[in-house]
Design a protein around this motif. Structure first.
Motif, PDB file in Angstrom:
ATOM      1  N   UNK A   1       0.910  -1.205   0.011  1.00  0.00           N
ATOM      2  CA  UNK A   1      -0.006  -0.036  -0.019  1.00  0.00           C
ATOM      3  C   UNK A   1       0.806   1.322   0.000  1.00  0.00           C
ATOM      4  N   UNK A   2       1.987   1.168  -0.673  1.00  0.00           N
ATOM      5  CA  UNK A   2       2.629   2.215  -0.980  1.00  0.00           C
ATOM      6  C   UNK A   2       3.951   2.178  -2.132  1.00  0.00           C
ATOM      7  N   UNK A   3       4.374   2.988  -2.565  1.00  0.00           N
ATOM      8  CA  UNK A   3       5.182   2.919  -3.631  1.00  0.00           C
ATOM      9  C   UNK A   3       6.722   3.202  -3.126  1.00  0.00           C
ATOM     10  N   UNK A   4       7.623   2.700  -3.980  1.00  0.00           N
ATOM     11  CA  UNK A   4       9.136   2.922  -3.445  1.00  0.00           C
ATOM     12  C   UNK A   4       9.525   4.404  -3.166  1.00  0.00           C
ATOM     13  N   UNK A   5       8.643   5.388  -3.780  1.00  0.00           N
ATOM     14  CA  UNK A   5       9.148   6.809  -3.184  1.00  0.00           C
ATOM     15  C   UNK A   5       8.549   7.079  -1.825  1.00  0.00           C
ATOM     16  N   UNK A   6       7.543   6.298  -1.427  1.00  0.00           N
ATOM     17  CA  UNK A   6       6.904   6.637  -0.142  1.00  0.00           C
ATOM     18  C   UNK A   6       7.755   6.733   0.908  1.00  0.00           C
ATOM     19  N   UNK A   7       8.480   7.881   1.664  1.00  0.00           N
ATOM     20  CA  UNK A   7       9.201   7.863   2.634  1.00  0.00           C
ATOM     21  C   UNK A   7       8.806   6.959   3.744  1.00  0.00           C
ATOM     22  N   UNK A   8       7.510   6.996   3.962  1.00  0.00           N
ATOM     23  CA  UNK A   8       6.971   6.130   5.038  1.00  0.00           C
ATOM     24  C   UNK A   8       7.103   4.556   5.100  1.00  0.00           C
TER      25      UNK A   8
END
Length: 319
Positions: free
Chosen positions: A244-251
């Motif tokens: 539920x997130x991309x490789x760019x998502x800092x989280x």
């Protein structure tokens, strides 16, 4: 058209608004990691759909031409250069031949109307190891029957499962701080030796008018998953799942800082996987550590709202 601009001194004074928008766009993409998450997780929301900001570049270019503005044209070069620096590498085909293990993962959707057909479709990918997420307990027997002829070994933990052509040991649930099981790990003994496989389905995120991009539980679970992977004693590791997130998502840094995306390392294009009807983001991931990706791709749609994804890796040349 441009020849008609010669001798017109206003070409440097027109289009200042367009030029300013181009500079702002460049700064948003360049400094996306500095956009705060305090208000509605705005930073993570921006990072999830960051590649799509590139669509604004040709729009700004068109506006600059319509305004006959040399200033705006020069300014548009900035966001174009930043976007190419961030994502230009994904536009080339980095696949190579070889590899000795094919893996795949699919969020099958708890409300999938055709679990048996979905199972057959993903098994047809030729995956040696297959992960499924969002398994409805009532549909688990259907998946087990449909995959039994292809995979001798399997385990379902909560709503995630792993199917393998090779023996599996050390199977256990992984606590990602949810109160119920949505992650697991297993040791798969391949012809090239043991590999630690993790399967995870991180909590969903929501975009709400009153709260923005709500992802607190997802972020907490991502950190717990990252800690579990960091403690893994085996050097060769594979993570399959819906993050539920991309490789760019800092989280997702707790995970992405340790592992490589097979799509980024050996894919062609962005490999968007969600939503299946019009893929806009790659929130389903195959990530590796101590293993060399050789190719990565997206599979055809099934009865799910996600696309399945697959990768082929080399265990012998991992570093």
């Amino acid at each position: 058209m441009v020849s008609g601009w010669r001798g017109d001194p206003r070409i440097w004074r027109r289009g200042l608004v367009v030029a300013a928008l181009a500079v702002i766009l460049a700064l948003v993409m360049l400094l996306h990691a500095r956009i705060p998450n305090r208000i509605g997780n705005l930073g993570s929301l921006t990072e999830t759909f960051l590649p799509w900001l590139g669509l604004l570049v040709p729009l700004l270019l068109l506006l600059a031409l319509v305004r006959r503005s040399a200033t705006a044209l020069i300014a548009v070069v900035l966001p174009a250069a930043v976007w190419l620096n961030l994502f230009g590498g994904l536009l080339t085909d980095k696949t190579v031949g070889g590899g000795d293990l094919t893996v795949a993962t699919h969020n099958v959707n708890a409300d999938n109307p055709d679990p048996s057909g979905t199972a057959r479709d993903v098994a047809a990918s030729g995956a040696d190891v297959l992960a499924l997420e969002e398994l409805n307990p009532s549909a688990v027997p259907v998946y087990e029957r449909a995959l039994a002829s292809t995979y001798k070994y399997h385990s379902v933990q909560g709503t995630v499962g792993l199917w393998s052509k090779y023996p599996m040991t050390g199977v256990r649930a992984v606590d990602i701080k949810l109160g119920w099981t949505r992650a697991m790990r297993a040791t798969v003994t391949t012809p090239e030796g043991q590999v630690a496989f993790y399967v995870a389905h991180l909590p969903s995120v929501r975009v709400k008018l009153e709260a923005g991009f709500t992802a607190r539980q997802r972020d907490k679970s991502a950190n717990a998953l990252g800690e579990a992977i960091a403690r893994e004693p085996l050097k060769r590791k594979v993570l399959l799942g819906d993050l539920n997130g991309t490789m760019n998502d800092r989280s997702l840094n707790g995970v992405t800082s340790q592992m490589r995306s097979t799509q980024g390392a050996a894919g062609s294009g962005f490999g968007f996987s969600w939503p299946a009807s019009f893929p806009m983001a790659r929130i389903d991931q195959i990530m590796v550590q101590g293993i060399e990706p050789v190719t990565s791709w997206t599979l055809p749609s099934t009865g799910s709202d996600h696309l399945p994804i697959a990768a082929r890796v080399s265990l012998a040349t991992g570093s």
